[in-house]
Design a protein around this motif. Structure first.
Motif, PDB file in Angstrom:
ATOM      1  N   PHE A  23      -6.325  -6.311  -2.452  1.00 55.64           N
ATOM      2  CA  PHE A  23      -7.402  -5.331  -2.554  1.00 55.64           C
ATOM      3  C   PHE A  23      -6.976  -3.891  -2.248  1.00 55.64           C
ATOM      4  CE2 PHE A  23      -8.089  -6.376   1.968  1.00 55.64           C
ATOM      5  CZ  PHE A  23      -8.351  -5.125   2.514  1.00 55.64           C
ATOM      6  N   ILE A  24      -5.741  -3.668  -1.808  1.00 56.80           N
ATOM      7  CA  ILE A  24      -5.282  -2.288  -1.597  1.00 56.80           C
ATOM      8  C   ILE A  24      -4.309  -1.845  -2.692  1.00 56.80           C
ATOM      9  CG2 ILE A  24      -5.631  -2.341   0.891  1.00 56.80           C
ATOM     10  CD1 ILE A  24      -2.503  -2.472   1.109  1.00 56.80           C
ATOM     11  N   LYS A  25      -4.079  -2.663  -3.692  1.00 58.33           N
ATOM     12  CA  LYS A  25      -3.114  -2.327  -4.751  1.00 58.33           C
ATOM     13  C   LYS A  25      -3.481  -1.044  -5.488  1.00 58.33           C
ATOM     14  CE  LYS A  25      -0.449  -5.945  -4.299  1.00 58.33           C
ATOM     15  NZ  LYS A  25       0.851  -5.872  -3.683  1.00 58.33           N
ATOM     16  N   TYR A  26      -4.779  -0.722  -5.539  1.00 61.59           N
ATOM     17  CA  TYR A  26      -5.175   0.511  -6.210  1.00 61.59           C
ATOM     18  C   TYR A  26      -4.788   1.745  -5.384  1.00 61.59           C
ATOM     19  CZ  TYR A  26      -9.194   1.176  -3.096  1.00 61.59           C
ATOM     20  OH  TYR A  26      -9.989   1.382  -1.996  1.00 61.59           O
ATOM     21  N   LYS A  27      -4.576   1.575  -4.093  1.00 62.69           N
ATOM     22  CA  LYS A  27      -4.160   2.674  -3.226  1.00 62.69           C
ATOM     23  C   LYS A  27      -2.654   2.663  -2.984  1.00 62.69           C
ATOM     24  CE  LYS A  27      -8.217   3.434  -0.436  1.00 62.69           C
ATOM     25  NZ  LYS A  27      -8.522   4.244   0.687  1.00 62.69           N
ATOM     26  N   LEU A  28      -2.101   1.453  -2.957  1.00 62.04           N
ATOM     27  CA  LEU A  28      -0.699   1.291  -2.603  1.00 62.04           C
ATOM     28  C   LEU A  28      -0.114   0.154  -3.444  1.00 62.04           C
ATOM     29  CD1 LEU A  28       1.531   2.209  -0.555  1.00 62.04           C
ATOM     30  CD2 LEU A  28       0.741   0.362   0.919  1.00 62.04           C
ATOM     31  N   ASN A  29       0.458   0.507  -4.586  1.00 67.73           N
ATOM     32  CA  ASN A  29       1.022  -0.531  -5.450  1.00 67.73           C
ATOM     33  C   ASN A  29       2.463  -0.839  -5.044  1.00 67.73           C
ATOM     34  OD1 ASN A  29       2.758   1.391  -6.710  1.00 67.73           O
ATOM     35  ND2 ASN A  29       1.109   1.962  -8.122  1.00 67.73           N
ATOM     36  N   ASN A  30       3.062  -1.795  -5.712  1.00 68.95           N
ATOM     37  CA  ASN A  30       4.419  -2.228  -5.361  1.00 68.95           C
ATOM     38  C   ASN A  30       5.443  -1.102  -5.499  1.00 68.95           C
ATOM     39  OD1 ASN A  30       3.544  -4.786  -4.748  1.00 68.95           O
ATOM     40  ND2 ASN A  30       4.007  -5.620  -6.767  1.00 68.95           N
ATOM     41  N   GLU A  31       5.298  -0.276  -6.520  1.00 65.62           N
ATOM     42  CA  GLU A  31       6.238   0.829  -6.728  1.00 65.62           C
ATOM     43  C   GLU A  31       6.142   1.848  -5.592  1.00 65.62           C
ATOM     44  OE1 GLU A  31       6.527   4.457  -9.829  1.00 65.62           O
ATOM     45  OE2 GLU A  31       6.474   2.452 -10.752  1.00 65.62           O
ATOM     46  N   GLU A  32       4.928   2.173  -5.173  1.00 66.27           N
ATOM     47  CA  GLU A  32       4.741   3.120  -4.069  1.00 66.27           C
ATOM     48  C   GLU A  32       5.268   2.533  -2.756  1.00 66.27           C
ATOM     49  OE1 GLU A  32       0.763   5.574  -5.324  1.00 66.27           O
ATOM     50  OE2 GLU A  32       0.524   3.473  -4.758  1.00 66.27           O
ATOM     51  N   THR A  33       5.024   1.244  -2.563  1.00 66.24           N
ATOM     52  CA  THR A  33       5.536   0.568  -1.366  1.00 66.24           C
ATOM     53  C   THR A  33       7.057   0.642  -1.335  1.00 66.24           C
ATOM     54  OG1 THR A  33       3.647  -0.924  -1.310  1.00 66.24           O
ATOM     55  CG2 THR A  33       5.621  -1.629  -0.114  1.00 66.24           C
ATOM     56  N   GLN A  34       7.688   0.309  -2.448  1.00 66.11           N
ATOM     57  CA  GLN A  34       9.156   0.358  -2.544  1.00 66.11           C
ATOM     58  C   GLN A  34       9.666   1.775  -2.301  1.00 66.11           C
ATOM     59  OE1 GLN A  34      11.303  -2.131  -2.727  1.00 66.11           O
ATOM     60  NE2 GLN A  34      12.976  -0.678  -2.614  1.00 66.11           N
ATOM     61  N   ASN A  35       8.966   2.759  -2.832  1.00 64.88           N
ATOM     62  CA  ASN A  35       9.357   4.151  -2.654  1.00 64.88           C
ATOM     63  C   ASN A  35       9.286   4.565  -1.180  1.00 64.88           C
ATOM     64  OD1 ASN A  35      10.137   6.788  -3.457  1.00 64.88           O
ATOM     65  ND2 ASN A  35       7.990   7.419  -3.421  1.00 64.88           N
ATOM     66  N   ILE A  36       8.226   4.169  -0.496  1.00 62.37           N
ATOM     67  CA  ILE A  36       8.088   4.490   0.930  1.00 62.37           C
ATOM     68  C   ILE A  36       9.206   3.836   1.734  1.00 62.37           C
ATOM     69  CG2 ILE A  36       6.669   4.081   2.995  1.00 62.37           C
ATOM     70  CD1 ILE A  36       4.206   4.586   1.157  1.00 62.37           C
ATOM     71  N   VAL A  37       9.472   2.573   1.447  1.00 59.94           N
ATOM     72  CA  VAL A  37      10.526   1.862   2.174  1.00 59.94           C
ATOM     73  C   VAL A  37      11.886   2.512   1.929  1.00 59.94           C
ATOM     74  CG1 VAL A  37      11.798  -0.324   2.323  1.00 59.94           C
ATOM     75  CG2 VAL A  37       9.305  -0.334   2.298  1.00 59.94           C
ATOM     76  N   SER A  38      12.200   2.798   0.667  1.00 59.15           N
ATOM     77  CA  SER A  38      13.528   3.349   0.362  1.00 59.15           C
ATOM     78  C   SER A  38      13.671   4.807   0.808  1.00 59.15           C
ATOM     79  CB  SER A  38      13.854   3.209  -1.123  1.00 59.15           C
ATOM     80  OG  SER A  38      12.926   3.919  -1.908  1.00 59.15           O
ATOM     81  N   THR A  39      12.578   5.569   0.804  1.00 57.88           N
ATOM     82  CA  THR A  39      12.653   6.977   1.174  1.00 57.88           C
ATOM     83  C   THR A  39      12.581   7.203   2.683  1.00 57.88           C
ATOM     84  OG1 THR A  39      11.591   7.581  -0.905  1.00 57.88           O
ATOM     85  CG2 THR A  39      11.592   9.251   0.825  1.00 57.88           C
ATOM     86  N   TYR A  40      11.726   6.454   3.364  1.00 56.81           N
ATOM     87  CA  TYR A  40      11.483   6.711   4.790  1.00 56.81           C
ATOM     88  C   TYR A  40      12.141   5.696   5.726  1.00 56.81           C
ATOM     89  CZ  TYR A  40       8.179  10.077   2.996  1.00 56.81           C
ATOM     90  OH  TYR A  40       7.620  11.131   2.330  1.00 56.81           O
TER      91      TYR A  40
END
Length: 169
Positions: free
Chosen positions: A124-141
């Motif tokens: 239910f949070i995929k519209y706010k935080l999809n897999n690509e954004e999650t991966q980006n946060i993990v790899s960037t931060y």
């Protein structure tokens, strides 16, 4: 704090004894361990100081109270008796989702020993935080700080970015 300390000791003994037990016994012990803890941060690998655990817990708990999204961080030195770190994370997430007190919106699993991180989120949070954004946060931060060995900073930065994404616009 006593609850967290007790949980850490209990989980450590579970991990040590799990090597001689079958998967069913391990799963039952793990469920008993998490049933006693409602903290947002469970540092079973002991890679964070007590002050760091407290700081993350305070931040994540305040976020949960304000926005209803629960972010749970778990560190672990092993994924045994599971076949992979991903399988272990999914099993933990499935177990936690059965209890409303424990059910994470976002589960962050980290292992210093295994050099792995896994982030799982509810649909239910995929519209706010999809897999690509999650991966980006993990790899960037997270990953740059993890490579430096600063697990607290990695978890703090990643958690802050996840919280920004989950807040209402």
């Amino acid at each position: 704090m006593k609850k967290l300390f007790f949980t850490l000791i209990l989980f450590s003994s579970v991990l040590l004894s799990a090597q001689t037990k079958n998967d069913t016994d391990f799963a039952a012990d793990l469920k008993n361990t998490f049933a006693k803890s409602t903290d947002c941060v469970n540092d079973f690998e002991k890679i964070l100081t007590p002050a760091e655990v407290q700081s993350l817990n305070t931040t994540l708990s305040a976020f949960e109270k304000k926005y209803i999204y629960k972010i749970v961080i778990i560190t672990t030195p092993s994924y045994k008796p599971f076949n992979s770190f991903e399988e272990f994370a999914m099993d933990i997430d499935k177990f936690l989702s059965k209890d409303p007190r424990l059910d994470p919106t976002l589960l962050i699993m980290v292992s210093k020993t295994l050099r792995q991180i896994q982030v799982l989120s509810v649909d239910f949070i995929k519209y706010k935080l999809n897999n690509e954004e999650t991966q980006n946060i993990v790899s960037t931060y997270a990953v740059p700080e993890l490579k430096k060995g600063d697990y607290y900073k990695a978890l703090e930065l990643a958690s802050n970015e996840f919280m920004k994404k989950l807040q209402p616009n």
